[in-house]
Enzyme design. Structure first.
Site, PDB file in Angstrom:
ATOM      1  N   LEU A 221       0.857  -1.184   0.000  1.00  0.00           N
ATOM      2  CA  LEU A 221       0.000   0.000   0.000  1.00  0.00           C
ATOM      3  C   LEU A 221       0.893   1.234   0.000  1.00  0.00           C
ATOM      4  CD1 LEU A 221      -2.830  -1.011   2.508  1.00  0.00           C
ATOM      5  CD2 LEU A 221      -2.511  -1.646   0.102  1.00  0.00           C
ATOM      6  N   ASP A 222       1.103   1.783  -1.175  1.00  0.00           N
ATOM      7  CA  ASP A 222       2.050   2.883  -1.356  1.00  0.00           C
ATOM      8  C   ASP A 222       1.534   4.170  -0.724  1.00  0.00           C
ATOM      9  OD1 ASP A 222       4.383   4.196  -2.772  1.00  0.00           O
ATOM     10  OD2 ASP A 222       2.714   5.269  -3.704  1.00  0.00           O
ATOM     11  N   ALA A 223       2.410   4.815   0.058  1.00  0.00           N
ATOM     12  CA  ALA A 223       2.116   6.142   0.634  1.00  0.00           C
ATOM     13  C   ALA A 223       0.778   6.182   1.357  1.00  0.00           C
ATOM     14  CB  ALA A 223       2.154   7.218  -0.450  1.00  0.00           C
ATOM     15  N   VAL A 224       0.388   5.066   1.961  1.00  0.00           N
ATOM     16  CA  VAL A 224      -0.956   4.953   2.519  1.00  0.00           C
ATOM     17  C   VAL A 224      -1.170   5.862   3.730  1.00  0.00           C
ATOM     18  CG1 VAL A 224      -0.426   3.020   4.064  1.00  0.00           C
ATOM     19  CG2 VAL A 224      -2.743   3.254   3.108  1.00  0.00           C
TER      20      VAL A 224
END
Length: 588
Positions: free
Chosen positions: A243-246
């Protein structure tokens, strides 16, 4: 006020429907949570009666080692890059890598893939979905869910500007008149971007760049879009989700807009759906933030299965260039053991730089300045961010891992680069958690200055693209690339054989002075113990075996060299950056 579920209605719901509605209520209080839960299940292709997976399951063991790579880190004129990547993995790494993190492989407009234009197709310049599915048959794949933002050239954003579906209402807006001074950001560019829409001028939220427009998860349609996307990835064989840059996901003006309770709620919701669909699936949160905040993404073993150990890279590199493990050791002693069903994802280098926010409160300003100047001396660049008061502060170091190990802070470049590099790789292999190695760390790729000049991005310094034939020649010749690659394969094969290196095996930090970094691991079944001792200095260091309290009835052997230690009180001298893994049981 939430639209409450009355007791009669609740009694007709399955446990999955009840739990899902419980997550949706605080996020979308104006919706009927039960109806929306059922809509989410339909979009996800999931039965309301799906069995609940048992909690606290370790979906990994000591054989799990991750490789991080772009889809085109290797290129060949003969085939698509994803096929070249698979060919290399199959020929050289099948016995020492279990999982491959393929960085965003979708059509994109900037940031080497993290400005996604279309989440549902593979970038034609890399290959096609069949290539991803083929890799997934032989390796576990971690794919990026770029969930905070998408490209300003995406269909969604074009539709947003035209007031069309899908896209209208998908993006976070704010007024320039709002007080947004508390917003935490990793960049120096203006937060808001002015755009024209059928409703007049609007200002959209851009946490990272004006080509990366933040999505508005307060709109339930955005959640449904991502449920369809996740389902597609599962169908294509992806089981590990990054989960990128969540941490930046939910926006509420007047707050820091990072780590908000709603963000954690979304992660819990996604985990609930994903693990009911595929009990072997794993969620990893990418949250490049101070250590205590990062730890919260484990939740109560109901959010991320794995979290990135973001404090490790700056602390470990600082250790190796200063010859003091004091800060690394002190930090390690504060880290809680991960509950079963959760684990740390350890890394030293990645496609991004060495984040400095995770070192806040762990290294002093003077120590950070020393680290920065040392890395600049070795060819590194420094990227900055803007604080709430408008001050520009260093955010990350951009440098290849090989060049970061050129020498020490006090003496500069020296003859110990290879030994220092391998010492760092071995520390990561032995620590509690799952180790993840960037592909350029396997090859000891140098700083790519030409790519920085070409792209204008400091991060490009560690994003070299190898021609497949050139790489094969480098790995076959008398080069440092071959020396490192052969040593790394040997190291990883050795690591994967040791039950005491299970990601959740017991670990205790030992006190053996500033120049010897040491810890003890014990397998879950308690049959194997390993004392991992590393000389992290450029001078020989000596220790006494008697300090380790080795069990006298066991036979002890250094797994690295094969040397047996029959004398339990002998003195052992380690050369600069040499290490030993003393084990009471060798597993063949």
């Amino acid at each position: 006020m939430y639209l409450e579920i009355d007791e009669m209605e609740r009694s007709t719901l399955t446990p999955l429907e009840q739990r899902l509605a419980g997550h949706l209520q605080p996020l979308y209080p104006d919706l009927d949570a039960v109806e929306f839960a059922q809509e989410c299940l339909a979009h996800f292709g999931l039965s309301k009666d799906a069995p609940t997976p048992a909690p606290h399951r370790n979906l990994w063991d000591q054989s799990d080692v991750m490789l991080i790579s772009y889809g085109d880190s290797l290129r060949s004129e003969r085939e698509a890059p994803l096929r070249s990547l698979y060919g290399f993995l199959d020929a050289h790494l099948r016995d020492c890598i279990s999982t491959v993190h393929i960085l965003p492989f979708f059509p994109y407009s900037s940031d080497d893939g993290f400005s996604v234009m279309d989440y549902t197709t593979v970038n034609p310049s890399l290959g096609q979905w069949d290539d991803i599915t083929n890799i997934s048959r032989h390796f576990k794949i971690m794919g990026d869910l770029v969930i905070n933002h998408c490209s300003s050239r995406s269909l969604w954003f074009e539709n947003y500007k035209a007031g069309l579906e899908p896209g209208a209402g998908y993006f976070a807006e704010a007024s320039p008149d709002m007080d947004l001074s508390a917003v935490v950001r990793p960049r120096t560019s203006p937060l808001l971007r002015e755009v024209q829409t059928p409703d007049g001028e609007r200002h959209v939220w851009c946490t990272f760049s004006h080509d990366q427009v933040d999505l508005d998860f307060r709109n339930p349609k955005v959640l449904l879009e991502f449920l369809r996307i996740i389902r597609l990835y599962l169908d294509k064989g992806i089981r590990w989700f990054r989960l990128d840059a969540v941490a930046f996901l939910w926006k509420i003006p007047g707050t820091p807009c990072i780590n908000l309770p709603e963000t954690h709620e979304v992660i819990r919701l996604l985990r609930l759906l994903i693990e009911h669909h595929s009990p072997d699936a794993v969620i990893i949160t990418e949250t490049n933030i101070p250590n205590r905040e990062n730890l919260t993404y484990f939740g109560n073993a109901n959010e991320a299965h794995l979290i990135y150990n973001f404090s490790l890279p700056p602390l470990l590199i600082n250790t190796l260039v200063t010859g003091s493990c004091l800060h690394l050791k002190n930090w390690l002693m504060t880290m809680p053991p991960a509950q079963y069903g959760t684990a740390y994802l350890n890394f030293i280098a990645s496609h991004d730089g060495i984040g400095l926010r995770p070192a806040e409160g762990l290294l002093s300003d003077w120590e950070l300045d020393t680290l920065l100047s040392t890395m600049q001396r070795f060819g590194g660049r420094i990227s900055s961010r803007t604080t709430a008061d408008g001050e520009s502060k260093p955010y990350e170091i951009n440098i290849s891992l090989w060049d970061s190990m050129r020498g020490t802070a006090s003496h500069g470049p020296d003859q110990w680069q290879f030994a220092r590099f391998m010492c760092g790789a071995a520390i990561m292999a032995a620590l509690e958690g799952v180790p993840a190695y960037y592909i350029h760390s396997l090859f000891a790729t140098e700083n790519d200055e030409a790519r920085v000049e070409h792209t204008g991005s400091f991060r490009s310094i560690n994003r070299h693209i190898w021609q497949a034939d050139d790489l094969e020649a480098a790995l076959a010749g008398d080069t440092h690339h071959r020396q490192v690659f052969e040593a790394m394969r040997k190291l990883l094969n050795l690591r994967r054989e040791q039950p005491a290196f299970h990601p959740n095996a017991t670990m205790y930090t030992l006190h053996t002075g500033e120049q010897l970094f040491s810890f003890w691991r014990q397998s879950i079944d308690r049959r194997q113990s390993i004392f991992a001792i590393f000389n992290i200095s450029d001078q020989p260091q000596t220790f006494n075996l008697s300090e380790l309290n080795l069990i006298l009835t066991d036979e002890w052997i250094d797994l690295v060299s094969g040397q047996a230690f029959e004398n339990r009180v002998a003195q052992v001298t380690l050369m600069p950056y040499q290490y030993v893994w003393l084990s009471n049981r060798r597993v063949a």
